[in-house]
Design an enzyme around this catalytic site. Structure first.
Site, short mmCIF file in Angstrom:
data_model
loop_
_atom_site.label_atom_id
_atom_site.label_comp_id
_atom_site.label_asym_id
_atom_site.label_seq_id
_atom_site.Cartn_x
_atom_site.Cartn_y
_atom_site.Cartn_z
N HIS A 180 0.82 -1.19 0.00
CA HIS A 180 0.00 0.00 0.00
C HIS A 180 0.86 1.26 0.00
O HIS A 180 0.55 2.24 -0.66
CB HIS A 180 -0.90 0.01 1.25
CG HIS A 180 -2.05 -0.94 1.11
ND1 HIS A 180 -2.78 -1.37 2.18
CD2 HIS A 180 -2.58 -1.52 0.03
CE1 HIS A 180 -3.72 -2.19 1.74
NE2 HIS A 180 -3.61 -2.30 0.45
N ARG A 215 -3.46 -2.97 -16.85
CA ARG A 215 -3.22 -4.19 -16.07
C ARG A 215 -4.45 -4.44 -15.19
O ARG A 215 -4.56 -3.88 -14.11
CB ARG A 215 -1.98 -4.04 -15.20
CG ARG A 215 -0.66 -4.01 -15.96
CD ARG A 215 0.50 -3.85 -14.98
NE ARG A 215 1.80 -4.16 -15.55
CZ ARG A 215 2.67 -3.24 -15.94
NH1 ARG A 215 2.38 -1.96 -15.85
NH2 ARG A 215 3.85 -3.62 -16.43
N ARG A 261 -5.80 -5.78 -20.69
CA ARG A 261 -5.18 -7.11 -20.63
C ARG A 261 -6.01 -8.01 -19.72
O ARG A 261 -6.42 -7.58 -18.64
CB ARG A 261 -3.75 -6.98 -20.11
CG ARG A 261 -2.99 -8.29 -20.16
CD ARG A 261 -1.54 -8.09 -19.88
NE ARG A 261 -1.29 -7.81 -18.46
CZ ARG A 261 -0.09 -7.58 -17.96
NH1 ARG A 261 0.98 -7.58 -18.75
NH2 ARG A 261 0.07 -7.33 -16.68
N ASN A 293 9.65 -6.75 -19.71
CA ASN A 293 9.99 -7.14 -18.33
C ASN A 293 10.10 -8.66 -18.23
O ASN A 293 11.09 -9.20 -17.72
CB ASN A 293 8.93 -6.66 -17.33
CG ASN A 293 8.62 -5.19 -17.49
OD1 ASN A 293 9.42 -4.46 -18.04
ND2 ASN A 293 7.47 -4.77 -17.03
N ARG A 295 12.97 -11.54 -12.03
CA ARG A 295 12.94 -10.07 -12.06
C ARG A 295 12.82 -9.45 -10.68
O ARG A 295 13.02 -8.24 -10.52
CB ARG A 295 11.82 -9.57 -12.99
CG ARG A 295 10.44 -10.00 -12.59
CD ARG A 295 9.43 -9.79 -13.71
NE ARG A 295 8.64 -8.58 -13.57
CZ ARG A 295 7.58 -8.30 -14.30
NH1 ARG A 295 7.15 -9.14 -15.24
NH2 ARG A 295 6.90 -7.20 -14.13
N CYS A 315 5.44 -2.54 -24.42
CA CYS A 315 4.81 -1.99 -23.20
C CYS A 315 5.58 -2.30 -21.92
O CYS A 315 5.11 -2.01 -20.84
CB CYS A 315 3.37 -2.47 -23.07
SG CYS A 315 3.24 -4.23 -22.76
C1 PEP Z 1 6.04 -7.17 -19.14
O1 PEP Z 1 6.21 -8.32 -18.76
O2 PEP Z 1 6.90 -6.51 -19.73
C2 PEP Z 1 4.75 -6.49 -18.89
C3 PEP Z 1 4.47 -5.33 -19.43
O3 PEP Z 1 3.87 -7.09 -18.05
P1 PEP Z 1 4.02 -7.16 -16.46
O4 PEP Z 1 5.13 -6.24 -16.06
O5 PEP Z 1 2.70 -6.77 -15.94
O6 PEP Z 1 4.35 -8.60 -16.24
MG MG Z 2 4.55 -9.55 -18.15
#
Ligand code: PEP
Ligand code: MG
Length: 761
Positions: A365, A472, A508, A633, A644, A681
């Site tokens: 939060h 998202r 999405r 990502n 990650r 994205c």
């Molecule tokens: C990504 O994986 O680059 C992406 C945009 O989705 P998320 O960060 O929500 O996994």
């Molecule tokens: Mg992703």
């Protein structure tokens, strides 16, 4: 031997001061291994020597005095070779050097092993014996294992700043610690730790005879707390999006929960006073929450403890506001074990430069609130204690998650330059950032926004944006205590789609699993990122998928801007299955719409390209979908096999890795050849260096968080597409991420955009 090792480490790790811990360690090792001496030498990188820091067996007076050059003697040799050295008779070794101060004349057998952390030699640990002999393999293995464990203790102590031995010349100067980026921006200020006058954790339970009085006291305190929390929420209400306000509603609900009050009053009837009764109940609650497997629920323990501390302070200081803070003058970095939403709300906004939360993540939060308030924040700084941060001058980088402590004047000045540059840039960007997104040589680019928290606010921030490139949907799912109903989802999607009816809006489908948990749908897996996440989960639950898609389609009645995006696609069959369900939902909603003479347009359907397998099936995917969206990502995570969210391997995670660039190039070429529009994205698109790399690679549509939009617009307006195209061969030929970034930085500098590199680069 293993159990002795565990006992030693356990005992030593209980001692907060490193110097004392090492003294205990050497004597325990000496006794356990039945050797004549055990010693530890720590590296001083400034003076390039190893200092005798603890010993049991050598002359204790030599501690802190004997300094052995990095390449001197057998100790230096161990550090230099970075491997154990096991010698039967040390004095006859060619590298042996005699240090009379340590009084080791009678020792012959020697074994030493380096203490290494992240490739840096922190020191050397040795065992010696009078009798000449070779130490056994078991003894050697013991010492190596021990050294690996002490390395962590040493690093922790250094980060906590509680070791005299480590005060100078340690390998990590200035003290930099990496946490998780919580909210973007740079800040410098004095660490200010929020402390309640009375903390439930330290409160010692006591008995009381007057039950009635204690119950009244408790009830009054709850009422007072409720008013305080509501006031805080009201103070912030105009600055907060609806979803964030839900955090305060949660506090309200907790205060209203009859069960909590009943349990506390039951304890009062047992003879405890109001504060003690609260403690007894809350300890049970918090432990239950902390032990939950689901990280979202674990996070709720923070709210419970924070709230209870407020009640406790009201019990003990009726009429005295527990939240009154004595904040120092000048900019402050608010530091807490777990920063809570009310802590943020009550901190004077004009002094709040940044936030550090020792615990917590990007989903906490506090992080959500910090982003909503535009305050830089770093979360999950697990390796540091509050003591090392409070009252210290700190620099925080909310883009990278870096915190720098113990700043000297020169370092402070250089960080101030960065902050000033960023502020100047923000001013410039806010003036010009909404101008058309066209390069110097006339190539236009499309910029879209990544949304989820509150798309309307995010969209407002960038009127020129061409729409939402990624919404998202999991965030509204995560903020609730149950799956949102079709109606709730419909209302949310409707508000997003209708805010900009002429712009494309990409919703999405639910991408939970991995690091995104739903408290009410717990998933426990060994490897969550390789497990049941994204479309894998929703295809196994057509009920969840269909409700969501129906809500999206119903929200798009009368509009024609809905794009549905499928996350975590690995195979063609997943696209076929998802499209079949989308068609089913479409036919259902179309019938409903026709019955009311309303029009339902067919949505565009696209897939995220974020799992490396899709690189090899682009033509097959292209036949089935209307657009691609590249998630850099996850693509980086899966291509490089680097989690990650794992700080230990974060230095290996880079979207500038030549393999990632090669994959992106393949995607861009494949999309072009198959005539499928493609957007990027992932976070890379919102970084100045990343955006120019993507432009050089041929991408023309980028989607990013609202904070980055103006900045990237500014970058694009100051770059030249022909120059970037010419840069591509050199870019693709680089060996590693640093070389890639350095080439891109040079380009930005040549365009007078060098100041942007730190700010999110
Ligand atoms: C990504 O994986 O680059 C992406 C945009 O989705 P998320 O960060 O929500 O996994
Ligand atoms: Mg992703």
């Amino acid at each position: 031997m293993l159990s002795s090792l565990k006992t030693i480490i356990q005992e030593v790790s209980q001692i907060p001061e490193l110097d004392k811990a090492l003294v205990r360690l050497v004597s325990m090792v000496k006794a356990t291994m039945m050797v004549d001496s055990c010693s530890i030498y720590l590296s001083n990188y400034a003076e390039r020597h190893l200092v005798l820091t603890a010993t049991d067996g050598l002359d204790p007076d030599a501690v802190g005095k004997v300094k052995i050059g990095f390449y001197e003697g057998v100790i230096g040799l161990v550090g230099d070779r970075e491997e154990p050295l096991n010698i039967e008779d040390a004095p006859s070794h060619p590298r042996y050097k005699h240090y009379p101060e340590v009084k080791e004349e009678s020792y012959h057998a020697f074994i030493g092993t380096p203490i290494i952390y992240q490739r840096k030699v922190l020191g050397v640990i040795t065992m010696q014996q009078k009798k000449a002999r070779r130490f056994s393999e078991d003894e050697e293995a013991f010492l190596v294992t021990l050294a690996a464990q002490i390395a962590l203790e040493i690093v922790n102590a250094q980060m906590r700043g509680n070791s005299a031995a480590l005060d100078n010349g340690t390998p990590f100067e200035p003290r930099t610690v990496n946490g998780i980026p919580g909210s973007p921006g740079l800040a410098m200020g004095i660490g200010y730790a929020v402390n309640f006058k009375h903390d439930l954790a330290q409160f010692i339970p006591r008995k009381h005879k007057d039950v009635k009085e204690q119950i009244t006291r408790y009830r009054n305190a709850v009422q007072m707390t409720r008013t305080q929390v509501r006031d805080l929420s009201a103070d912030l209400s105009d600055k907060l999006p609806d979803d964030v306000r839900a955090i305060f509603q949660l506090y309200d609900q907790l205060l209203d929960a009859n069960s909590l009050g009943r349990e506390v009053e039951k304890e009062i009837h047992e003879g405890w006073d109001a504060g003690s009764s609260l403690k007894l109940v809350i300890d049970r609650y918090a432990t239950r929450f902390r032990n939950m497997e689901d990280p979202y629920m674990r996070e709720r323990a923070v709210d419970i403890v924070d709230l209870s501390n407020r009640i406790l302070n009201n019990i003990l200081y009726a009429g005295d506001d527990p939240s009154s803070l004595r904040v120092p003058d000048g900019p402050c970095i608010l530091v807490a074990q777990e920063v809570s939403a009310p802590m943020l709300a009550e901190f004077p906004r004009d002094k709040l430069a940044g936030i550090i939360s020792i615990k917590g993540s990007n989903n906490s939060h506090a992080a959500i609130l910090a982003r909503a308030m535009g305050v830089p924040a770093v979360m999950g700084l697990q390796r540091v204690s509050i003591n090392a941060l409070k009252a210290n001058e700190l620099f925080i980088d909310g883009y990278s998650g870096e915190v720098v402590m113990q700043l000297d004047e020169q370092v402070k000045q250089s960080y101030q330059v960065l902050i000033d540059e960023e502020e100047a840039l923000q001013r410039k960007i806010s003036v010009e950032g909404d101008l058309p997104c066209v390069t110097e040589d006339g190539q236009s680019m499309s910029l879209l926004v990544n949304a989820g928290l509150t798309a309307n606010i995010e969209m407002e921030q960038f009127k020129q944006g061409e729409g939402v490139g990624l919404y998202r949907t999991e965030i509204p799912f995560m903020m609730r205590e149950r799956f949102p109903s079709e109606r709730e989802q419909y209302e949310l999607y409707k508000s997003v789609l209708s805010t900009h009816p002429t712009k494309e809006i990409t919703l999405r489908t639910l991408d939970v699993g991995g690091d995104k948990p739903l408290s009410y749908f717990p998933i426990s897996e060994e490897n969550p990122f390789l497990g049941w996440r994204g479309v894998r989960l929703t295809l196994d639950h057509p009920d969840i998928f269909l409700v969501q898609v129906r809500a999206m389609l119903r929200a798009s009645i009368g509009l024609s801007n809905l794009h549905i995006l499928l996350p975590m696609i690995t195979s063609v069959s997943e696209v076929d299955d998802a499209k079949r369900l989308i068609k089913q939902a479409f036919l259902e909603v179309k019938e409903e719409a026709s019955a009311e003479n309303q029009m339902l347009s067919k949505p565009a359907v696209g897939v995220m390209l974020e799992v490396p397998s899709v690189l090899f099936i682009l033509p097959q995917l292209a036949q089935r979908v209307d657009f691609f969206s590249v998630g850099t990502n996850d693509l980086t995570q899966y291509l490089l096999a680097v989690d990650r969210n794992n700080a230990r391997v974060s230095s290996l995670y880079s979207s500038y890795h030549p393999s990632v660039l090669a994959a992106l190039h393949q995607i861009q070429q494949g999309s072009l050849a198959n005539k499928v529009p493609v957007t990027v994205c992932g976070e890379l698109a919102g970084e100045p260096l990343g955006a120019v790399a993507l432009m050089a690679l041929g991408f023309r549509k980028l989607s990013m968080n609202a904070y980055s939009l103006r900045k990237i617009n500014w970058v694009i307006r100051n770059t030249n597409m022909q120059e970037l195209k010419a840069l591509l061969p050199e870019l693709m030929a680089k060996d590693d991420p640093e070389a890639v970034k350095s080439l891109l930085s040079k380009y930005l500098e040549s365009k007078k955009l060098g100041g942007l590199v730190r700010a999110g680069g």
